[in-house]
Design an enzyme around this catalytic site. Structure first.
Site, PDB file in Angstrom:
ATOM      1  N   LEU A 134     -27.962  -0.530 -71.672  1.00 56.00           N
ATOM      2  CA  LEU A 134     -27.255  -0.767 -70.414  1.00 56.00           C
ATOM      3  C   LEU A 134     -27.995  -1.716 -69.480  1.00 56.00           C
ATOM      4  O   LEU A 134     -27.581  -1.916 -68.347  1.00 56.00           O
ATOM      5  CB  LEU A 134     -27.030   0.572 -69.689  1.00 56.00           C
ATOM      6  CG  LEU A 134     -26.083   1.544 -70.404  1.00 56.00           C
ATOM      7  CD1 LEU A 134     -26.058   2.879 -69.684  1.00 56.00           C
ATOM      8  CD2 LEU A 134     -24.678   0.964 -70.483  1.00 56.00           C
ATOM      9  N   ARG A 135     -29.106  -2.300 -69.965  1.00 58.13           N
ATOM     10  CA  ARG A 135     -29.842  -3.225 -69.096  1.00 58.13           C
ATOM     11  C   ARG A 135     -28.968  -4.398 -68.666  1.00 58.13           C
ATOM     12  O   ARG A 135     -29.050  -4.854 -67.529  1.00 58.13           O
ATOM     13  CB  ARG A 135     -31.089  -3.751 -69.805  1.00 58.13           C
ATOM     14  CG  ARG A 135     -32.253  -2.790 -69.810  1.00 58.13           C
ATOM     15  CD  ARG A 135     -33.574  -3.503 -70.071  1.00 58.13           C
ATOM     16  NE  ARG A 135     -34.637  -2.538 -70.232  1.00 58.13           N
ATOM     17  CZ  ARG A 135     -35.137  -2.159 -71.398  1.00 58.13           C
ATOM     18  NH1 ARG A 135     -34.648  -2.665 -72.512  1.00 58.13           N
ATOM     19  NH2 ARG A 135     -36.102  -1.288 -71.463  1.00 58.13           N
ATOM     20  N   GLY A 136     -28.152  -4.901 -69.583  1.00 57.84           N
ATOM     21  CA  GLY A 136     -27.289  -6.043 -69.267  1.00 57.84           C
ATOM     22  C   GLY A 136     -26.337  -5.730 -68.120  1.00 57.84           C
ATOM     23  O   GLY A 136     -26.163  -6.545 -67.199  1.00 57.84           O
TER      24      GLY A 136
END
Length: 365
Positions: free
Chosen positions: A295-297
């Protein structure tokens, strides 16, 4: 006998510090400049990885950015430049002193830019504990490293793709957590390490592993300028600076001051900037369709879009804000195989256009 005093030679007045090429005078490389500015506005974006050809002004731009930033308040006698007004940016020692009601001495200091050399050891980066002094005197004798020096500043790693993977892991962990912990022989010391991590490199010398690349918030690609007129302008600007650095800086002083004030206002506005729920859903849909791991993006794209809106003086994120940052935030997260090349941005923009219902990009462009 008449004695006449010899005229003393005129001593030139030296500038207070070495002249640095002004950020506002840098021609082109808009992608890199935007990524750096957004990380200054919100350091939690997670840093920038800048990949590009040799001699394209990577180091010059980063030094110019550090010089542009305003002075900050620090606790005068603290080796970690703790923020006297924000407990989240204080060392444990300063926090203890504050809890005892002690008045903290405050000083002004320029934002620090630390260059991390390729040959640096882990002790030099993280700091060392003097075990002998700790055992004999019963005190935690800590020698701060580069991470301590970079706190609340910029840590620049040139040729980061040639740095030992273990050291890159240490840097990224500290950048993500905001703390550096040193443990040795049962003694543990930690200090704040909030910095903007900027890495640069030349793709010809190899890419970072996808797992490490994903930890950088943004990825900027820069190319050698091909337009002869623009190349001439860049050469002329640099030559003018080299001939008369102080005069050149004075000519750009007003622009520098204006940009500095704009950054300060953006930092103040950032907490009130909102991203509508529907836009957040569409950002996550883009990440899902691009098969971005984790979920970093999603998180970085939301943060970068908010920082851009704040930079432009708005408290609501628009589709245009997201479009301008989405490639910087996602293209380096598409690599699954270390042998793959990083997407130029076309794939990200094409999926973005499909999800947000905007004009698709021109593949030739």
């Amino acid at each position: 006998m008449t004695v006449t005093a010899e005229a003393s030679p005129t001593v030139p007045t030296l500038p207070r510090r070495r002249a640095v090429f002004p950020f506002t005078a840098i021609v082109g490389q808009e992608e890199m400049k935007l990524a750096l500015l957004l990380n200054v506005i919100d350091p939690k974006v997670g840093g920038v990885m800048i990949m590009g050809d040799r001699g394209t002004g990577k180091s010059t731009t980063i030094r110019a950015l550090a010089d542009l930033l305003p002075e900050m308040d620090v606790v005068a006698d603290d080796p970690f430049d703790s923020d006297p007004s924000n407990p989240e940016l204080m060392s444990d020692d300063v926090r203890d002193r504050l809890s005892r009601g002690e008045t903290l001495p405050i000083a002004k200091k320029k934002v620090t830019m630390v260059d991390l050399p390729l040959g640096a050891t882990e002790d030099r980066v993280c700091g060392t504990i003097d075990i002998e002094k700790a055992l004999s005197e019963g005190v935690k004798a800590f020698e701060p490293g580069l991470l301590a020096k970079a706190n609340r500043g910029i840590l620049y790693v040139d040729e980061v793709n040639l740095l030992d993977d273990h050291l890159v892991d240490v840097l990224l962990d500290s950048a993500a957590s905001g703390w550096n912990t040193v443990e040795r022989e049962g003694i543990s010391i930690r200090h704040p390490a909030n910095f903007v991590l900027v890495g640069s490199g030349n793709p010809e010398e190899g890419e970072l592993r996808p797992q490490l690349l994903d930890r950088f918030g943004m990825h900027a690609e820069i190319r050698t300028v091909k337009d002869p007129t623009l190349r001439v302008k860049i050469v002329e600007e640099r030559s003018a600076f080299d001939r008369d650095p102080q005069g050149y800086l004075e000519r750009h002083q007003a622009e520098q001051q204006e940009l500095q004030e704009r950054l300060v206002k953006a930092q103040e506005l950032l907490s009130s900037v909102e991203v509508e729920y529907d836009l957040r859903v569409q950002i996550s849909q883009v990440c899902a369709e691009l098969d971005v791991d984790g979920l970093r993006g999603d998180i970085v794209t939301n943060r970068a879009a908010r920082a851009l809106a704040a930079f432009e003086g708005r408290d609501n994120v628009t589709v245009d804000d997201i479009q301008r940052v989405v490639t910087l935030c996602l293209r380096h997260r598409l690599r699954k195989d270390p042998l793959e090349t990083i997407d130029s941005g076309y794939k990200v923009q094409k999926v973005f256009a499909d999800v947000f219902g905007v004009e698709p990009p021109d593949e030739d462009a």
